[in-house]
Design a protein around this motif. Structure first.
Motif: not given
Ligand code: ATP
Ligand code: MG
Lengths: 247, 293
Positions: A74, A70-71, A102-103, A99, B181-186
């Motif tokens: 995104v 998923p990450h 976040y990336l 958040l 996960g959906l916001v991009g956190i591993d």
């Protein structure tokens, strides 16, 4: 922009998505409608990398993404507003939004961009700015939905997947959210795949639509055509049901 | 006046063991909150901290360097453990997870026994052992080390979890992994981080208490259990709850040992644990869901 080909997804032994194919062009709004349990959420989760595909291709801007976590998805510019909001309730509103980007926090330019996006989200949803120090769990349902949309926008996505954004909300708030979706398309050229219980509203908003029935795409076409299609009306727009009920 | 001085003395020493329990409990809570796993190998990191410091000191490294090396050793063990035993798991049942962490703890303990034998080892106090008088009671300089390092660690981790984006991401993961996960956190990386944090903090706890308790390959069992008890009293929060839980346990133990019998000391943790599991499994100091982390 997004091309899905012969996608099959299972939960254990249960075959949920059966040879699903669909595509989205850049800047398009596409509605995905279907009854409860048809597999709409599963489809979005497969695109987002949460529910792995058993076979088939999901390609985003020419890149096969069906095996990415998923990450990473995104990171490529695909954000999802999940069904049932799924905001981080113990965290305050502003932390939820941070958040969402976040990336972007990995480098300086990204952080600047995150700040700009935060301002944009606060302009789109002023009520979130008022509540910025409040735990997300204390927001009303409608405010949480705005937060979920805002959080997804923080990443600056090119493709936004929306799972039933109007669920359980008062008509006025639904209008508010749909207004934001429209402005995203007009101002930011965001491409949108929207799943809706409220098929009529979704088709009114969308350029094209797909109908998913027990895991299969059974119909597709221009949203305006689907709106007047008798089968769609009977099954998803509740025309004939009302007549039966009235008899 | 006599009795008062005695109580004060017990409370003071209870406070310092309690601070250690709090740190160990904190390690349990950090991993539990990001993975749902109760890591029964937590005590072994504590043991590794003490023994590895002694090992490096015996190799003639100065104390601060030995401490850093020891923390690194324990943290590396935590990373290897996460990589080999936790990450490959898919759909493990809670019972499987418990067995795996217990297995890992037996393995680490066995390794320590091979390396350092069954003898007890002594780590000298950080700054001598001349007692310091406070009113009618005395404390050792090592106690001051324990208090200040504990306060520092708790404050630093509060900062980390509340201020840094990584800390916030870990809290988000603890609450809802899928949405994280959906916001991009591993998510997997956050799990690894939680093992790093808790093994580092656990080993530090082991290091600062080592001068007061002696160290041997098996000290992790009891200390781990006490830390677990502290975390349970605190409702597995990585915040104030666990700190209070640890202090409470330390003070009760010390009072119990002083006024009843020293041989009952370890039983107190078990009794508290059982009482809580029977009557308040959610912990005593657990705030509601919105303050989980
Ligand atoms: N985690 C899961 N494990 C097993 N089966 C699941 C899981 N999630 C969904 N399903 C099943 O897959 C099918 C499709 O579910 P999905 O959530 O995709 O439907 P949906 O179209 O989004 O429905 P709704 O409109 O109610 O949200 C359903 O039969 C559901 O029971
Ligand atoms: Mg759904």
């Amino acid at each position: 922009m997004l091309v899905i080909k012969n996608l099959n997804t299972y939960y254990g032994q249960v075959h949920v998505l059966k040879n699903v194919s669909l595509h989205l062009r850049e800047g398009e709004i596409v509605a995905l409608i279907g009854a409860n349990g048809a597999g709409k959420t599963t489809l979005l989760n497969t695109v987002s990398g949460i529910t792995p595909a058993r076979s088939g291709i999901v390609s985003y801007r020419g890149l096969p993404v069906q095996d990415l976590p998923p990450h990473r998805i995104v990171g490529l510019g695909v954000s999802q507003v999940p069904e049932g909001r799924q905001v981080f309730k113990p965290l305050v509103v502003e932390e939820n939004l941070e958040l969402g980007a976040y990336l972007l926090h990995r480098n300086k330019e990204g952080k600047e961009e995150a700040k700009k996006n935060l301002q944009m989200v606060y302009e789109l949803f002023p009520v979130l700015a008022e509540r910025r120090r409040q735990p997300a769990g204390t927001l009303s349902g409608g405010e949480q939905q705005m937060l979920a949309v805002g959080r997804a926008l923080m990443a600056g996505p090119r493709l936004l997947l929306l799972d039933e954004p109007s669920m359980g909300l008062a008509p006025l708030i639904v209008q508010e959210i749909f207004r934001v979706i429209r402005s995203l398309v007009e101002e930011r050229k965001t491409t949108i795949l929207i799943v809706e219980q409220n098929a009529k509203a979704a088709l009114n908003l969308a350029d094209r639509g797909y109908v998913l029935d027990t895991g299969k795409i059974i119909m597709e076409g221009a949203a305006s055509d689907l709106l007047v299609n008798r089968d769609v009306q009977r099954a998803y727009l509740g025309r004939d049901k009302k007549e039966i009920w009235e008899r | 006046m006599e009795a008062f001085g005695e109580i004060f003395q017990y409370i003071l020493s209870g406070f310092s063991t309690g601070a250690i329990y709090a740190l160990i409990g904190f390690g349990f809570a950090v991993i539990y909150n990001s993975t749902g796993i109760i890591n029964f190998a937590q005590g072994e990191f504590v043991m590794l901290g003490g023994l590895a410091t002694i090992f490096f000191i015996n190799m003639n490294f100065p104390l601060p360097v030995s401490v850093i090396f020891a923390i690194a050793t324990a943290t590396l063990t935590g990373v290897v453990f996460e990589r080999l035993a936790i990450r490959p798991l898919k759909n493990a049942t809670p019972l499987n997870l418990v067995l795996i962490t217990i297995g890992a703890s037996i393995l680490i303990r066995g390794g320590a026994m091979l390396m350092w034998g069954k003898d007890t080892h002594v780590l000298p106090s950080f700054s001598g052992s001349d007692p310091i008088y406070i009113a009618d009671a005395t404390i050792l300089p090592q106690h001051l080390w324990i208090f200040s390092i504990t306060v520092l660690i708790i404050a630093a981790s509060r900062m980390f979890f509340n201020r840094s984006i990584t800390g916030k991401a870990m809290r988000a993961c603890a609450y809802n992994r899928e949405a994280a996960g959906l916001v991009g956190i591993d998510v997997k990386k956050m799990v690894l981080f939680s093992f790093i944090i808790s093994s580092a903090i656990g080993s530090l706890a082991g290091i600062i208490i080592a001068p007061l308790t002696m160290s041997s390959y098996d000290v992790g069992v009891m200390l781990g259990l006490k830390g677990f008890c502290a975390a349970i009293i605190g409702g597995m929060s990585n915040g104030a709850g666990t700190v209070i839980g640890g202090l409470l346990l330390g003070i009760l133990e010390s009072l119990g040992a002083g006024f009843i019998s020293a041989s009952y000391k370890d039983a107190i943790a078990f009794i508290i644990l059982l009482l809580i599991l029977f009557f308040r499994p959610e912990g005593i100091f657990r705030k509601d869901e919105t303050e989980r982390v």
